[in-house]
Scaffold this motif. Sequence first.
Motif, mmCIF file in Angstrom:
data_model
loop_
_atom_site.group_PDB
_atom_site.id
_atom_site.type_symbol
_atom_site.label_atom_id
_atom_site.label_comp_id
_atom_site.label_asym_id
_atom_site.label_seq_id
_atom_site.Cartn_x
_atom_site.Cartn_y
_atom_site.Cartn_z
ATOM 1 N N LEU A 133 0.822 -1.277 -0.249
ATOM 2 C CA LEU A 133 -0.334 0.304 -0.370
ATOM 3 C C LEU A 133 1.331 1.325 0.690
ATOM 4 O O LEU A 133 0.610 1.504 -0.980
ATOM 5 C CB LEU A 133 -0.799 0.064 1.373
ATOM 6 N N ARG A 134 1.550 1.078 1.055
ATOM 7 C CA ARG A 134 2.843 2.198 0.605
ATOM 8 C C ARG A 134 3.658 2.239 0.121
ATOM 9 O O ARG A 134 3.680 4.012 -0.814
ATOM 10 C CB ARG A 134 3.753 1.810 2.053
ATOM 11 N N ASN A 135 4.296 1.670 -0.495
ATOM 12 C CA ASN A 135 5.237 1.604 -1.660
ATOM 13 C C ASN A 135 3.745 2.007 -3.201
ATOM 14 O O ASN A 135 4.696 1.851 -4.684
ATOM 15 C CB ASN A 135 5.881 0.332 -2.106
ATOM 16 N N ASN A 136 2.244 2.155 -3.452
ATOM 17 C CA ASN A 136 1.481 1.923 -4.180
ATOM 18 C C ASN A 136 0.786 2.734 -4.923
ATOM 19 O O ASN A 136 -0.039 3.264 -3.966
ATOM 20 C CB ASN A 136 1.312 0.697 -5.100
ATOM 21 N N PRO A 137 0.846 3.636 -4.934
ATOM 22 C CA PRO A 137 -0.225 5.553 -4.838
ATOM 23 C C PRO A 137 -1.598 4.919 -5.429
ATOM 24 O O PRO A 137 -2.583 5.580 -4.868
ATOM 25 C CB PRO A 137 0.618 6.082 -6.199
ATOM 26 N N GLY A 138 -1.620 3.507 -6.085
ATOM 27 C CA GLY A 138 -3.091 3.910 -6.959
ATOM 28 C C GLY A 138 -3.410 2.004 -5.815
ATOM 29 O O GLY A 138 -4.498 1.731 -5.802
ATOM 30 N N GLY A 139 -2.250 1.931 -5.061
ATOM 31 C CA GLY A 139 -3.021 0.951 -4.100
ATOM 32 C C GLY A 139 -4.171 0.783 -2.865
ATOM 33 O O GLY A 139 -3.651 1.586 -2.783
ATOM 34 N N ILE A 140 -5.003 0.178 -3.484
ATOM 35 C CA ILE A 140 -6.138 0.113 -1.683
ATOM 36 C C ILE A 140 -6.886 -1.319 -1.520
ATOM 37 O O ILE A 140 -6.006 -2.260 -2.636
ATOM 38 C CB ILE A 140 -7.616 0.969 -3.244
ATOM 39 N N SER A 141 -7.195 -1.249 -0.770
ATOM 40 C CA SER A 141 -7.186 -2.749 0.039
ATOM 41 C C SER A 141 -8.138 -2.531 1.486
ATOM 42 O O SER A 141 -8.823 -1.537 1.516
ATOM 43 C CB SER A 141 -5.779 -3.326 0.638
#
Length: 166
Positions: A133-141
Motif C-alpha cells: 500500500l505504501r509503495n503503490n500510490p494507486g493501491g487500495i485494500s
Amino acid sequence: MERAASLKTSLLLPLLMLGVLWVPALLVPAHSFAQASGAERVLVLVAAAESQITAPTNEQVRNAWMGLPVKINGQLLEPLRNLAEPMADEVFLQKVMFMARRRYERNVISQVFHFGGTLPRRVDERDQLTIMLRNNPGGISYMWTEATGDLPGVKILAELWRGTVD
C-alpha cells in the motif's frame, strides 16, 4: 451388537462435529477470533496516507475488484486482496461484492480473460500488504478498522460494511 455400533456412532458424531468446528477456529488469528463473537465490526477501505485517492463509490470499488480499470483523481486503482485476514476477505466478498468466494474468483477471471484488465493482487501477509500500500500510490485494500490503528502510513478512505460476524 447393533446397539453397540449405534452407541459408538452417537458418541463419535458430536466429537467429530466439535473437531470440525474446532479446527477452523485454530486457523483464524487470535485477535480476529476474539472480535468475531458477536461484537460489531467495521470493514474499511484503505490506501497509503500520501495517496491522492479519495473515497470511491460502491460501484467503483466493485469494478476495481472485478479487474476493470477505475481512476480517481487521475490515479488508476490497483486493488490488493487482503488474504491475511480471512474473515475480512469473506465479509468483503459477501457483503461488498455480493458473491461467494468461488463465484467471485470465476467471475473475475472470466471478466479479465474476455474484456481485459488486471486480476487483483493477492496478499497473504499483513506486513506485505502494508508495504504494498505504501509503495503503490494507486493501491487500495480492505481491513477491519481496528487493524488500521497500528499501521503508520495507511489512511481510511471509506467504510465498506458494518455489522456483527458470527
